[in-house]
Design a protein around this motif. Structure first.
Motif, PDB file in Angstrom:
ATOM      1  N   HIS A 186       0.654  -1.179  -0.015  1.00  0.00           N
ATOM      2  CA  HIS A 186      -0.055   0.185  -0.009  1.00  0.00           C
ATOM      3  C   HIS A 186       0.817   1.412  -0.076  1.00  0.00           C
ATOM      4  O   HIS A 186       1.895   1.281   0.561  1.00  0.00           O
ATOM      5  CB  HIS A 186      -1.003   0.287   1.275  1.00  0.00           C
ATOM      6  N   MET A 187       0.281   2.284  -0.673  1.00  0.00           N
ATOM      7  CA  MET A 187       0.979   3.544  -0.565  1.00  0.00           C
ATOM      8  C   MET A 187       0.977   4.275   0.775  1.00  0.00           C
ATOM      9  O   MET A 187       0.019   3.899   1.518  1.00  0.00           O
ATOM     10  CB  MET A 187       0.637   4.500  -1.840  1.00  0.00           C
ATOM     11  N   GLY A 188       1.667   5.363   0.890  1.00  0.00           N
ATOM     12  CA  GLY A 188       1.555   6.047   2.362  1.00  0.00           C
ATOM     13  C   GLY A 188       1.514   7.371   2.051  1.00  0.00           C
ATOM     14  O   GLY A 188       1.690   7.806   0.631  1.00  0.00           O
ATOM     15  N   ILE A 189       1.564   8.332   3.017  1.00  0.00           N
ATOM     16  CA  ILE A 189       1.665   9.635   2.895  1.00  0.00           C
ATOM     17  C   ILE A 189       2.767  10.244   2.040  1.00  0.00           C
ATOM     18  O   ILE A 189       2.798  10.945   1.261  1.00  0.00           O
ATOM     19  CB  ILE A 189       1.692  10.469   4.231  1.00  0.00           C
ATOM     20  N   ASP A 190       3.694   9.569   2.378  1.00  0.00           N
ATOM     21  CA  ASP A 190       5.291   9.900   1.480  1.00  0.00           C
ATOM     22  C   ASP A 190       5.004   9.774   0.073  1.00  0.00           C
ATOM     23  O   ASP A 190       5.299  10.480  -0.924  1.00  0.00           O
ATOM     24  CB  ASP A 190       6.249   9.008   2.047  1.00  0.00           C
TER      25      ASP A 190
END
Ligand SMILES: [Zn+2]
Ligand SMILES: [Zn+2]
Length: 235
Positions: A186-190
């Protein structure tokens, strides 16, 4: 195009699992409990005649039998219901109905049109749907989509080439932001911060864990929107 975020949460979240409705007739992913949410919020499930699935995980498919049953009971399925998704979606729907012990599917089988998309395929019907393979841990295939050359949906995904293509070629992208820091699933805020800056595009975070939502709300990053379930916008 009218877009409603039916769900913006991850599995362990007090929000609905990620799910998007476009113009009342195309539902993107069918997580657990979503039929009830649609009814509670005065949407008309009978109008849904296209179900678009990003990948076969349970938090994106669990309510398909209930939605189909609802359409069957309300006789709307006779209008044809298209179930579109990656390879395996037809088998998944049939397996789910069997596991749930609902045997109505054979009665409506001729009204369900399955369409298993290949990577980078373009399907043109009421909508133009482009599929892009994305990285989602070991789950394959997992797709993100661009609808009508303007709305991007990443589905569940890590930062990868597919997601960059989607963001670059869409006006707005509804993007997986499960984590504070992205990983191989999953992607993150970064990752979202990078995408928003690199491509000068607006991203709407979805599939958020509650702690990620809180962090995003505190950070107030330019071009990254954090919205509640039920948020509507036009494109
Ligand atoms: Zn998933
Ligand atoms: Zn998921």
């Amino acid at each position: 195009m009218n877009i409603t975020l039916i769900g913006t949460g991850a599995i362990y979240s007090k929000y609905n699992n990620a799910c998007t409705l476009i113009n009342d007739d195309i539902l993107i992913d069918v997580p657990n409990g979503i039929l009830k949410t649609l009814l509670r919020n005065n949407h008309i499930p009978e109008k849904i005649d296209k179900i678009l699935i990003t990948h076969l995980h349970g938090d994106h498919t669990a309510d398909i039998p209930f939605l189909l049953m609802y359409l069957y009971k309300n006789k709307k399925v006779e209008r044809n219901t298209y179930i579109i998704g990656p390879k395996g979606i037809e088998n998944k729907v049939k397996q789910l109905c069997q596991i749930y012990h609902y045997h109505f599917l054979e009665k409506i089988d001729s009204y369900i049109q399955y369409r298993e998309l290949k990577p980078n395929e373009i399907l043109e019907n009421t909508y133009k749907i482009q599929s892009f393979p994305v990285l989602h841990g070991k789950e394959k295939p997992a797709y993100g989509y661009i609808i009508d050359d303007k709305l991007g949906l990443t589905g569940d995904c890590a930062f990868c080439e597919g997601v960059q293509t989607i963001v670059k070629n869409s006006e707005i992208t509804i993007a997986d932001c499960s984590r504070i820091q992205g990983d191989e699933s999953h992607m993150g805020i970064d990752n979202l911060s990078f995408l928003a800056k690199e491509y000068h595009k607006t991203l709407i975070a979805t599939h958020m864990k509650d702690e990620t939502r809180e962090e995003l709300e505190n950070l107030k990053i330019a071009n990254i929107l954090v919205k509640e379930d039920g948020y509507k916008f036009e494109l």
